[in-house]
Design an enzyme around this catalytic site. Structure first.
Site, PDB file in Angstrom:
ATOM      1  N   LYS A  94       0.831  -1.213   0.000  1.00 20.03           N
ATOM      2  CA  LYS A  94       0.000   0.000   0.000  1.00 20.03           C
ATOM      3  C   LYS A  94       0.860   1.255   0.000  1.00 20.03           C
ATOM      4  O   LYS A  94       1.741   1.406   0.844  1.00 20.03           O
ATOM      5  CB  LYS A  94      -0.962  -0.016   1.182  1.00 20.03           C
ATOM      6  N   GLY A  95       0.561   2.124  -0.939  1.00 22.73           N
ATOM      7  CA  GLY A  95       1.233   3.423  -1.000  1.00 22.73           C
ATOM      8  C   GLY A  95       2.616   3.408  -1.634  1.00 22.73           C
ATOM      9  O   GLY A  95       3.169   4.456  -1.908  1.00 22.73           O
ATOM     10  N   ARG A 105       5.019   1.173  -8.023  1.00 22.74           N
ATOM     11  CA  ARG A 105       4.825  -0.076  -8.766  1.00 22.74           C
ATOM     12  C   ARG A 105       6.075  -0.958  -8.706  1.00 22.74           C
ATOM     13  O   ARG A 105       5.996  -2.162  -8.465  1.00 22.74           O
ATOM     14  CB  ARG A 105       4.470   0.264 -10.218  1.00 22.74           C
ATOM     15  N   SER A 130      -0.034   6.561  -7.429  1.00 25.71           N
ATOM     16  CA  SER A 130      -0.434   5.807  -8.623  1.00 25.71           C
ATOM     17  C   SER A 130      -0.349   6.629  -9.908  1.00 25.71           C
ATOM     18  O   SER A 130      -0.855   7.749  -9.976  1.00 25.71           O
ATOM     19  CB  SER A 130      -1.868   5.300  -8.461  1.00 25.71           C
ATOM     20  N   LYS A 172       6.602   7.703  -2.051  1.00 25.30           N
ATOM     21  CA  LYS A 172       6.407   7.714  -0.598  1.00 25.30           C
ATOM     22  C   LYS A 172       7.289   6.607  -0.009  1.00 25.30           C
ATOM     23  O   LYS A 172       7.393   5.562  -0.644  1.00 25.30           O
ATOM     24  CB  LYS A 172       4.937   7.427  -0.255  1.00 25.30           C
ATOM     25  N   ASP A 179      -3.896   5.902   4.179  1.00 27.26           N
ATOM     26  CA  ASP A 179      -4.167   4.565   4.736  1.00 27.26           C
ATOM     27  C   ASP A 179      -2.901   3.725   4.849  1.00 27.26           C
ATOM     28  O   ASP A 179      -2.968   2.586   5.294  1.00 27.26           O
ATOM     29  CB  ASP A 179      -5.171   3.808   3.846  1.00 27.26           C
TER      30      ASP A 179
HETATM   31  P1  B16 Z   1       0.396   2.353 -10.067  1.00 28.47           P
HETATM   32  P2  B16 Z   1      -1.877   5.565  -3.424  1.00 28.47           P
HETATM   33  C1  B16 Z   1      -0.594   3.548  -4.612  1.00 28.47           C
HETATM   34  O1  B16 Z   1      -1.676   4.453  -4.577  1.00 28.47           O
HETATM   35  C2  B16 Z   1      -1.047   2.165  -4.210  1.00 28.47           C
HETATM   36  O2  B16 Z   1      -1.458   2.173  -2.841  1.00 28.47           O
HETATM   37  C3  B16 Z   1       0.079   1.175  -4.369  1.00 28.47           C
HETATM   38  O3  B16 Z   1      -0.338  -0.125  -4.019  1.00 28.47           O
HETATM   39  C4  B16 Z   1       0.544   1.219  -5.838  1.00 28.47           C
HETATM   40  O4  B16 Z   1       1.644   0.339  -6.029  1.00 28.47           O
HETATM   41  C5  B16 Z   1       0.960   2.647  -6.193  1.00 28.47           C
HETATM   42  O5  B16 Z   1      -0.134   3.520  -5.974  1.00 28.47           O
HETATM   43  C6  B16 Z   1       1.407   2.766  -7.641  1.00 28.47           C
HETATM   44  O6  B16 Z   1       0.295   2.537  -8.456  1.00 28.47           O
HETATM   45  O7  B16 Z   1       1.021   1.013 -10.320  1.00 28.47           O
HETATM   46  O8  B16 Z   1      -1.052   2.448 -10.491  1.00 28.47           O
HETATM   47  O9  B16 Z   1       1.232   3.495 -10.588  1.00 28.47           O
HETATM   48  O10 B16 Z   1      -2.224   4.807  -2.179  1.00 28.47           O
HETATM   49  O11 B16 Z   1      -0.612   6.374  -3.287  1.00 28.47           O
HETATM   50  O12 B16 Z   1      -3.043   6.368  -3.956  1.00 28.47           O
HETATM   51 MG    MG Z   2      -3.233   4.544  -0.136  1.00 31.77          MG
END
Ligand code: B16
Ligand code: MG
Length: 213
Positions: free
Chosen positions: A43-44, A47, A115, A144, A169
């Protein structure tokens, strides 16, 4: 002037389940099971960092950077397929009311998500127009717990970091908010999110915090 900066996944919408299902599909293809007990660690985080965690849980070693990039791209394709139909019904409980209450009090609001699909998901949720600034993984280089995503959002809003509250979260996100000199509300597990200034069990409780932000 004050602002609230929202994390996306796990705060505005439960995309964590789709990230998990996409990683689990990839792990299955690589010959191991990615267990939900490890999911909290994803989480957070970015990728690529998530891929490293998934590979570590499966004991997969020695891949080249190119092979890793291919796997990360493959997971992202699965993820994008899974979220294709996502819509307003998947906005987490109490979020529209919390946003409306903040706006009423004159707060600015921003997105601060790791993300790369963050902006696109907000469009699908029909929320893009209500945010005063949107910072997602396409606009920042450092993931992060580096504060870059939140500091960039504060800069876009032209509001000093000490007047910003982050809603998060994930442990990595709370560390990022604190490193940026911001207040932080954690949503979820109290023990895991104990570095936050306030922790609530669910997004449904956020509206009740507006008076104390
Ligand atoms: P993407 P957030 C994060 O979103 C996710 O919590 C995390 O699991 C994911 O690996 C990351 O974004 C990258 O996402 O692969 O779509 O670029 O919690 O920061 O909103
Ligand atoms: Mg999150």
């Amino acid at each position: 002037m004050k602002a609230v900066i929202f994390d996306l996944d796990g705060v505005v919408v439960d995309t964590a389940k789709y990230h998990y299902l996409a990683w689990r599909k990839l792990a299955g293809e690589l010959g191991f099971e990615f267990d939900i007990s490890h999911n909290e660690r994803l989480k957070g985080v970015s990728r690529m960092e998530s891929l490293n965690i998934v590979l570590e849980t499966g004991g997969v070693k020695g891949l080249t950077e190119e092979e890793k990039q291919d796997l990360a791209d493959r997971k992202n394709r699965y993820y994008l397929q899974m979220i294709q139909g996502i819509g307003e019904s998947e906005i987490l409980p109490g979020i529209p009311e919390f946003i409306a209450g903040l706006k009423e009090k004159g707060y600015k609001i921003a997105l601060g998500s790791a993300s790369k699909s963050g902006g696109m998901i907000l469009e699908k949720l029909k929320l893009a127009g209500v945010f005063d600034a949107i910072v997602d993984g396409n606009l920042v280089a450092r993931a992060k717990p580096d504060p870059q995503v939140f500091v960039t959002a504060a800069e876009f809003l032209k509001i000093p970091c000490e007047n910003c509250t982050v809603v998060e979260d994930a442990k990595a996100g709370i560390e990022a908010a604190k490193a940026g000199g911001m207040r932080c509300v954690g949503v979820g597990n109290r023990e895991m999110l104990k570095a936050a200034d306030i922790v609530v069990d669910s997004t449904a409780e956020l509206k009740g915090l507006i008076e104390v932000l």
